[in-house]
Design a protein around this motif. Structure first.
Motif, short mmCIF file in Angstrom:
data_model
loop_
_atom_site.label_atom_id
_atom_site.label_comp_id
_atom_site.label_asym_id
_atom_site.label_seq_id
_atom_site.Cartn_x
_atom_site.Cartn_y
_atom_site.Cartn_z
N GLU A 220 55.01 -133.96 -62.73
CA GLU A 220 54.37 -135.24 -63.03
C GLU A 220 54.69 -136.26 -61.93
N VAL A 221 53.86 -137.27 -61.84
CA VAL A 221 53.98 -138.29 -60.79
C VAL A 221 54.06 -139.66 -61.45
N VAL A 222 55.04 -140.46 -61.02
CA VAL A 222 55.20 -141.82 -61.52
C VAL A 222 55.09 -142.78 -60.33
N ILE A 223 54.20 -143.74 -60.44
CA ILE A 223 53.95 -144.71 -59.38
C ILE A 223 54.38 -146.09 -59.86
N VAL A 224 55.31 -146.72 -59.15
CA VAL A 224 55.79 -148.05 -59.48
C VAL A 224 55.46 -148.98 -58.32
N GLY A 225 54.74 -150.07 -58.59
CA GLY A 225 54.42 -151.04 -57.57
C GLY A 225 52.99 -151.51 -57.68
N SER A 226 52.68 -152.51 -56.90
CA SER A 226 51.33 -153.05 -56.81
C SER A 226 51.25 -153.88 -55.54
#
Length: 373
Positions: A220-226
């Motif tokens: 699984e992939v978790v993306i944190v940020g914007s």
């Protein structure tokens, strides 16, 4: 009581980026060492009711323009003008964009310790004019600043080559956590690849977003940020999370405990930053034992040493390197080695002590004896 004004961050306490993290650690430390500490802040940058706020740290809000290209310059100007009237013994100034305002402080007789940050004019997120502004700010910093702080040896080398200046090497620190934090709901320990970054090109976010569906075939992939301003990269991350249940976009996470948990339990932390010096997120990830795959740059190699894995940044290589480490039996060994390196080389206790020593040294430019402070 010796006094210091801290200029150039979003304020205290703030959780926006590396400068703000450093100030959250340094300001209370200096108070404990007997200093009168003032941190200049933006009205929207802090919360008065923040439980992490040390009431002994004085916070002064000044005005500025909340525009991407003007906020640092305008808030830096109003803070410098206010500090020039107050005349602290020394000013700690963050970011070369504030180099334009160093003559104001110098004219007021205030010596300055300037953290130059990275080589801002190398950053892809800035247009030609903004890069020119930062480079000019660097020239003004070199001319009017009293002493420089470099957060990596590679940054120090660049400044020595271009401006002929030595300075102090002071990296960022990391907070170790000696307990297992709760795993983020819906995730499992060592069951996901993680990226934590502001959505700008030099952080390899476009490449990672392209790689994410392929990585998600195995983990699984978790993306944190914007980006903080919306735009194409935010839209891409949102679309990935909406169409693939194995990809999770959490946006900006300001809760340290939640972010620390994500680092502590990930199988791989992808660190795609290509410019800048010692990156605070990388150091913190190491302190929490996150197995690291980093873009192959002198900066990242300096921080991780032989304990990290590296990628050239091509989409296929990101997929292969991240997937290989996530599936490796050596992932716990990588975690332990990175945690040990962070403990030995990047502790906040040592970072704060170096700032204190440097502030004492710079204050001598004003003829103030702070040896006992």
């Amino acid at each position: 009581m010796p006094s210091v004004a801290i200029i150039g961050t979003r304020g205290y306490p703030s959780y926006y980026g590396g400068f703000e993290t450093a100030v959250r650690k340094l300001a209370p430390y200096l108070v404990e060492q007997g200093w009168d500490v003032t941190v200049y802040s933006r009205p929207a940058g802090t919360r008065a009711d923040d439980p992490g706020r040390d009431p002994r740290v004085r916070v002064i809000e000044t005005r500025g323009l909340e525009k991407k290209s003007l906020s640092t310059l305008t808030y830096g100007l109003t803070a410098a003008l206010h500090a020039a009237k107050e005349k602290p013994d020394v000013a700690l100034v963050m970011n070369v964009a504030n180099g334009f305002w160093l003559p104001i402080l110098k004219r007021a007789g205030i010596p300055t310790l300037v953290n130059v940050d990275g080589i801002e004019w190398d950053r892809a997120k800035w247009g030609r004019f903004a890069k020119w502004v930062f480079h000019q700010g660097g020239k003004w910093t070199a001319k009017y600043g009293t002493r420089m702080v470099y957060d990596s040896h590679e940054i120090a080398r660049r400044w020595k080559d271009e401006f002929g200046l030595d300075g102090e090497y002071i990296p960022y620190g990391g907070d170790p956590v000696d307990q297992d934090l709760p795993v983020e709901p819906g995730l499992t320990h060592r069951g996901y690849a993680l990226v934590v970054a502001r959505f700008v090109p030099e952080n390899s976010i476009p490449e990672f977003l392209e790689a994410a569906p392929h990585i998600a075939e195995h983990t699984e992939v978790v993306i944190v940020g914007s980006s903080g301003y919306g735009g194409e990269l935010d839209d891409h991350a949102r679309a990935l999370a909406a169409t693939n249940p194995r990809i999770h976009w959490l946006g900006h996470v300001s809760d340290d405990r939640r972010l620390f948990s994500l680092w502590q339990h990930c199988a791989v932390y992808f660190h795609g930053h290509t410019v800048g010096g010692t990156n605070p997120a990388l150091v913190q990830a190491m302190a929490l034992g996150a197995p690291v795959v980093a873009r192959d740059t002198p900066y990242n190699r300096e921080v991780t040493g032989a304990t990290g894995a590296f990628t050239d940044g091509a989409i296929g290589d990101i997929v292969a390197t991240v997937s290989r480490l996530a599936a490796s039996r050596d992932v716990e060994d990588a975690s332990s080695a990175l945690k040990q390196r962070a403990r030995e080389s990047f502790s906040w206790e040592a970072v704060n002590a170096r700032y204190l020593e440097s502030l004492r040294y710079v204050s001598s430019e004003r003829g103030v004896d702070l040896a006992d402070a």
